[in-house]
Write a protein that holds these residues in place. Structure first.
Motif, PDB file in Angstrom:
ATOM      1  N   SER A  79      20.510  21.668  21.409  1.00  0.00           N
ATOM      2  CA  SER A  79      21.307  22.542  20.266  1.00  0.00           C
ATOM      3  C   SER A  79      21.961  21.781  19.438  1.00  0.00           C
ATOM      4  CB  SER A  79      22.192  23.525  21.183  1.00  0.00           C
ATOM      5  OG  SER A  79      23.277  23.007  21.755  1.00  0.00           O
ATOM      6  N   VAL A  80      22.511  20.703  19.667  1.00  0.00           N
ATOM      7  CA  VAL A  80      23.315  19.951  18.911  1.00  0.00           C
ATOM      8  C   VAL A  80      22.299  19.150  17.886  1.00  0.00           C
ATOM      9  CG1 VAL A  80      24.763  17.914  18.297  1.00  0.00           C
ATOM     10  CG2 VAL A  80      25.069  19.469  20.114  1.00  0.00           C
ATOM     11  N   LEU A  81      21.306  18.683  18.330  1.00  0.00           N
ATOM     12  CA  LEU A  81      20.094  18.206  17.323  1.00  0.00           C
ATOM     13  C   LEU A  81      19.787  19.074  16.387  1.00  0.00           C
ATOM     14  CD1 LEU A  81      18.454  15.653  19.877  1.00  0.00           C
ATOM     15  CD2 LEU A  81      19.532  14.949  17.955  1.00  0.00           C
ATOM     16  N   LYS A  82      19.143  20.408  17.015  1.00  0.00           N
ATOM     17  CA  LYS A  82      18.619  21.458  16.162  1.00  0.00           C
ATOM     18  C   LYS A  82      19.487  21.695  15.070  1.00  0.00           C
ATOM     19  CE  LYS A  82      16.707  25.972  16.673  1.00  0.00           C
ATOM     20  NZ  LYS A  82      16.312  27.274  17.874  1.00  0.00           N
ATOM     21  N   TYR A  83      20.869  22.038  15.637  1.00  0.00           N
ATOM     22  CA  TYR A  83      21.962  22.330  14.204  1.00  0.00           C
ATOM     23  C   TYR A  83      21.860  21.420  13.195  1.00  0.00           C
ATOM     24  CZ  TYR A  83      26.148  23.045  11.760  1.00  0.00           C
ATOM     25  OH  TYR A  83      27.240  23.478  10.949  1.00  0.00           O
ATOM     26  N   PHE A  84      22.207  20.078  13.446  1.00  0.00           N
ATOM     27  CA  PHE A  84      22.168  18.951  12.487  1.00  0.00           C
ATOM     28  C   PHE A  84      20.802  18.850  11.716  1.00  0.00           C
ATOM     29  CE2 PHE A  84      25.885  17.784  15.020  1.00  0.00           C
ATOM     30  CZ  PHE A  84      26.873  18.108  13.934  1.00  0.00           C
ATOM     31  N   ALA A  85      19.837  19.021  12.549  1.00  0.00           N
ATOM     32  CA  ALA A  85      18.374  18.903  11.775  1.00  0.00           C
ATOM     33  C   ALA A  85      18.289  20.091  10.582  1.00  0.00           C
ATOM     34  CB  ALA A  85      17.350  19.214  12.703  1.00  0.00           C
ATOM     35  N   LEU A  86      18.805  21.362  10.985  1.00  0.00           N
ATOM     36  CA  LEU A  86      18.890  22.298  10.022  1.00  0.00           C
ATOM     37  C   LEU A  86      19.684  22.134   8.741  1.00  0.00           C
ATOM     38  CD1 LEU A  86      18.664  25.324  12.340  1.00  0.00           C
ATOM     39  CD2 LEU A  86      17.010  24.750  10.753  1.00  0.00           C
ATOM     40  N   GLN A  87      20.882  21.304   9.168  1.00  0.00           N
ATOM     41  CA  GLN A  87      21.927  20.968   8.041  1.00  0.00           C
ATOM     42  C   GLN A  87      21.434  19.999   7.348  1.00  0.00           C
ATOM     43  OE1 GLN A  87      24.492  23.190   7.760  1.00  0.00           O
ATOM     44  NE2 GLN A  87      23.500  24.279   9.317  1.00  0.00           N
ATOM     45  N   GLY A  88      20.135  19.124   7.613  1.00  0.00           N
ATOM     46  CA  GLY A  88      19.961  17.971   6.985  1.00  0.00           C
ATOM     47  C   GLY A  88      20.597  16.713   7.301  1.00  0.00           C
ATOM     48  N   SER A  89      21.331  16.862   8.349  1.00  0.00           N
ATOM     49  CA  SER A  89      22.344  15.427   8.662  1.00  0.00           C
ATOM     50  C   SER A  89      21.377  14.525   9.190  1.00  0.00           C
ATOM     51  CB  SER A  89      23.072  15.926   9.588  1.00  0.00           C
ATOM     52  OG  SER A  89      24.116  16.647   8.943  1.00  0.00           O
TER      53      SER A  89
ATOM     54  N   PRO B  55      22.831  25.247  31.278  1.00  0.00           N
ATOM     55  CA  PRO B  55      24.009  24.482  31.348  1.00  0.00           C
ATOM     56  C   PRO B  55      23.743  22.893  32.127  1.00  0.00           C
ATOM     57  CG  PRO B  55      23.874  25.954  33.377  1.00  0.00           C
ATOM     58  CD  PRO B  55      22.647  26.083  32.616  1.00  0.00           C
ATOM     59  N   LYS B  56      23.123  22.217  31.282  1.00  0.00           N
ATOM     60  CA  LYS B  56      22.994  20.754  31.276  1.00  0.00           C
ATOM     61  C   LYS B  56      22.964  20.078  30.109  1.00  0.00           C
ATOM     62  CE  LYS B  56      18.029  21.252  32.035  1.00  0.00           C
ATOM     63  NZ  LYS B  56      16.819  20.719  32.886  1.00  0.00           N
ATOM     64  N   ALA B  57      23.168  18.435  30.404  1.00  0.00           N
ATOM     65  CA  ALA B  57      23.250  17.811  29.117  1.00  0.00           C
ATOM     66  C   ALA B  57      22.078  17.897  28.151  1.00  0.00           C
ATOM     67  CB  ALA B  57      23.624  16.474  29.628  1.00  0.00           C
ATOM     68  N   GLU B  58      20.852  17.816  28.978  1.00  0.00           N
ATOM     69  CA  GLU B  58      19.814  17.825  27.884  1.00  0.00           C
ATOM     70  C   GLU B  58      19.747  19.088  27.128  1.00  0.00           C
ATOM     71  OE1 GLU B  58      18.735  15.572  31.600  1.00  0.00           O
ATOM     72  OE2 GLU B  58      19.783  17.378  31.276  1.00  0.00           O
ATOM     73  N   SER B  59      20.052  20.278  27.516  1.00  0.00           N
ATOM     74  CA  SER B  59      20.062  21.476  26.737  1.00  0.00           C
ATOM     75  C   SER B  59      21.015  21.454  25.730  1.00  0.00           C
ATOM     76  CB  SER B  59      20.188  22.640  27.752  1.00  0.00           C
ATOM     77  OG  SER B  59      19.047  22.882  28.631  1.00  0.00           O
ATOM     78  N   LEU B  60      22.191  21.105  26.051  1.00  0.00           N
ATOM     79  CA  LEU B  60      23.075  20.923  25.202  1.00  0.00           C
ATOM     80  C   LEU B  60      22.757  20.135  23.881  1.00  0.00           C
ATOM     81  CD1 LEU B  60      26.149  21.965  24.228  1.00  0.00           C
ATOM     82  CD2 LEU B  60      27.304  20.139  25.710  1.00  0.00           C
ATOM     83  N   VAL B  61      22.523  18.776  24.132  1.00  0.00           N
ATOM     84  CA  VAL B  61      22.308  18.041  23.080  1.00  0.00           C
ATOM     85  C   VAL B  61      20.901  18.504  22.223  1.00  0.00           C
ATOM     86  CG1 VAL B  61      20.491  16.367  24.220  1.00  0.00           C
ATOM     87  CG2 VAL B  61      22.089  15.455  22.655  1.00  0.00           C
TER      88      VAL B  61
ATOM     89  N   GLY C 254      35.687  17.243  31.893  1.00  0.00           N
ATOM     90  CA  GLY C 254      35.906  15.968  32.318  1.00  0.00           C
ATOM     91  C   GLY C 254      34.813  14.631  31.966  1.00  0.00           C
ATOM     92  N   GLU C 255      34.996  13.553  32.193  1.00  0.00           N
ATOM     93  CA  GLU C 255      34.091  12.566  31.735  1.00  0.00           C
ATOM     94  C   GLU C 255      32.982  12.771  32.482  1.00  0.00           C
ATOM     95  OE1 GLU C 255      35.373   8.470  31.096  1.00  0.00           O
ATOM     96  OE2 GLU C 255      37.084   9.020  29.959  1.00  0.00           O
ATOM     97  N   SER C 256      31.788  12.470  32.059  1.00  0.00           N
ATOM     98  CA  SER C 256      30.644  12.597  32.622  1.00  0.00           C
ATOM     99  C   SER C 256      29.596  11.386  32.192  1.00  0.00           C
ATOM    100  CB  SER C 256      29.949  13.918  32.607  1.00  0.00           C
ATOM    101  OG  SER C 256      28.567  13.754  32.714  1.00  0.00           O
ATOM    102  N   GLU C 257      29.111  10.748  33.157  1.00  0.00           N
ATOM    103  CA  GLU C 257      28.125   9.488  32.766  1.00  0.00           C
ATOM    104  C   GLU C 257      26.799  10.196  32.142  1.00  0.00           C
ATOM    105  OE1 GLU C 257      27.536   6.803  35.758  1.00  0.00           O
ATOM    106  OE2 GLU C 257      29.625   6.001  35.911  1.00  0.00           O
ATOM    107  N   ASP C 258      26.530  11.408  32.878  1.00  0.00           N
ATOM    108  CA  ASP C 258      24.878  11.937  32.483  1.00  0.00           C
ATOM    109  C   ASP C 258      25.347  12.340  30.834  1.00  0.00           C
ATOM    110  OD1 ASP C 258      23.943  11.460  34.889  1.00  0.00           O
ATOM    111  OD2 ASP C 258      24.009  13.461  35.777  1.00  0.00           O
ATOM    112  N   TYR C 259      26.369  13.117  30.644  1.00  0.00           N
ATOM    113  CA  TYR C 259      26.469  13.491  29.286  1.00  0.00           C
ATOM    114  C   TYR C 259      26.604  12.338  28.448  1.00  0.00           C
ATOM    115  CZ  TYR C 259      26.696  18.552  30.349  1.00  0.00           C
ATOM    116  OH  TYR C 259      26.579  19.705  30.678  1.00  0.00           O
ATOM    117  N   GLN C 260      27.511  11.510  28.664  1.00  0.00           N
ATOM    118  CA  GLN C 260      27.518  10.117  27.866  1.00  0.00           C
ATOM    119  C   GLN C 260      26.405   9.494  27.555  1.00  0.00           C
ATOM    120  OE1 GLN C 260      29.629   6.837  29.471  1.00  0.00           O
ATOM    121  NE2 GLN C 260      30.957   6.646  27.549  1.00  0.00           N
ATOM    122  N   ARG C 261      25.440   9.513  28.506  1.00  0.00           N
ATOM    123  CA  ARG C 261      23.999   8.726  28.616  1.00  0.00           C
ATOM    124  C   ARG C 261      23.330   9.579  27.476  1.00  0.00           C
ATOM    125  NH1 ARG C 261      19.647   9.480  31.161  1.00  0.00           N
ATOM    126  NH2 ARG C 261      20.905  10.813  32.744  1.00  0.00           N
ATOM    127  N   ILE C 262      22.829  10.615  27.938  1.00  0.00           N
ATOM    128  CA  ILE C 262      22.070  11.582  27.309  1.00  0.00           C
ATOM    129  C   ILE C 262      22.333  11.699  25.898  1.00  0.00           C
ATOM    130  CG2 ILE C 262      21.000  13.910  26.962  1.00  0.00           C
ATOM    131  CD1 ILE C 262      21.362  13.843  30.412  1.00  0.00           C
TER     132      ILE C 262
END
Length: 249
Positions: free
Chosen positions: A239-249, A231-237, A9-17
């Protein structure tokens, strides 16, 4: 700016972070919930038989709030309430006016260890939960002699509009760069619907909010790109940043 689909569901915290880290978010709720046994729950909350209560999801908190009356349930002001994540902890404070323990546990296994450390083995807990609950907490606590009175207070179902939402996502001109999953049941419903039409979404990197969700994705035969440490927005973002950094994106 890359787009990430968050299956929640929509979340301002996730959207902001995510925005602060240069990601645009698209929210898609794969689940719908039906609340049940609320009258029975209300009767149990009146009983002074429990040493505390365990609420492991925002939905469980919402179910309790549907019958909650602070003047009627004053006994809970002096009892311990445990939860597994910061979002649920915030809901407990907002909807019930109670302070929760265990908010930083991150998962059911860690929460069980906290409870076992805090409580006597003769303790009894009220455990309002969903129909698809994990057995981790009941198994760990009951094996140590703690009693759980589990009551199913909500049922998880597939969002009736899920396929249409997925097809709409698939047809976006600016395709998303990744998918983030928030529950094992959500993973299952989404995976099943993606088998019913030709799509690009299945090929995108899959991220998970925690280990149980990650295991479900792997069991469905899909590789995991990243798992949030908590289980929070900061931790999820992260993991996403780490993945794309390894991919060179």
């Amino acid at each position: 700016m890359m787009k990430i689909v968050l299956f929640k569901g929509e979340s301002e915290d996730y959207q902001r972070i995510f925005r602060e880290n240069n990601f645009e978010t698209i929210f898609v709720e794969p689940l719908q919930f039906i609340y049940i046994n609320i009258e029975e729950l209300s009767q149990k909350l009146l009983q002074n038989d429990y040493d505390g209560m365990i609420l492991t999801s925002p939905r469980a908190v919402e179910a309790v709030s549907k019958c909650w009356d602070p003047t009627k349930f004053v006994i809970w002001n002096s009892k311990d309430v445990y939860t597994v994540g910061e979002m649920s902890s915030q809901k407990i404070k907002l909807l019930l006016g109670l302070d929760a323990l265990g908010a930083t546990a991150g998962n059911a296994e860690n929460l069980s260890k906290i409870i076992l450390k805090d409580k006597k083995k003769t303790s009894t807990f009220l455990f309002p939960c969903g129909n698809l609950r994990s057995e981790t907490i009941p198994n760990m606590l009951q094996s140590e002699g703690i009693t759980l009175d589990a009551i199913t207070v909500y049922e998880t179902q597939e969002n009736e509009n899920l396929k249409a939402l997925l097809m709409e996502l698939n047809n976006l001109n600016d395709s998303p760069s990744g998918l983030a999953f928030f529950s094992p049941s959500g993973c299952e419903y989404i995976h099943r619907q993606l088998q019913t039409f030709s799509n690009r979404l299945s090929l995108l990197p899959h991220f998970a909010i925690g280990n149980s969700t990650a295991h479900k994705i792997e069991n469905l035969g899909v590789e995991i790109a990243g798992v949030a440490a908590k289980p929070k927005a900061e931790s999820l973002v992260e993991s996403v940043l780490k993945y794309f950094a390894l991919q060179g994106s």
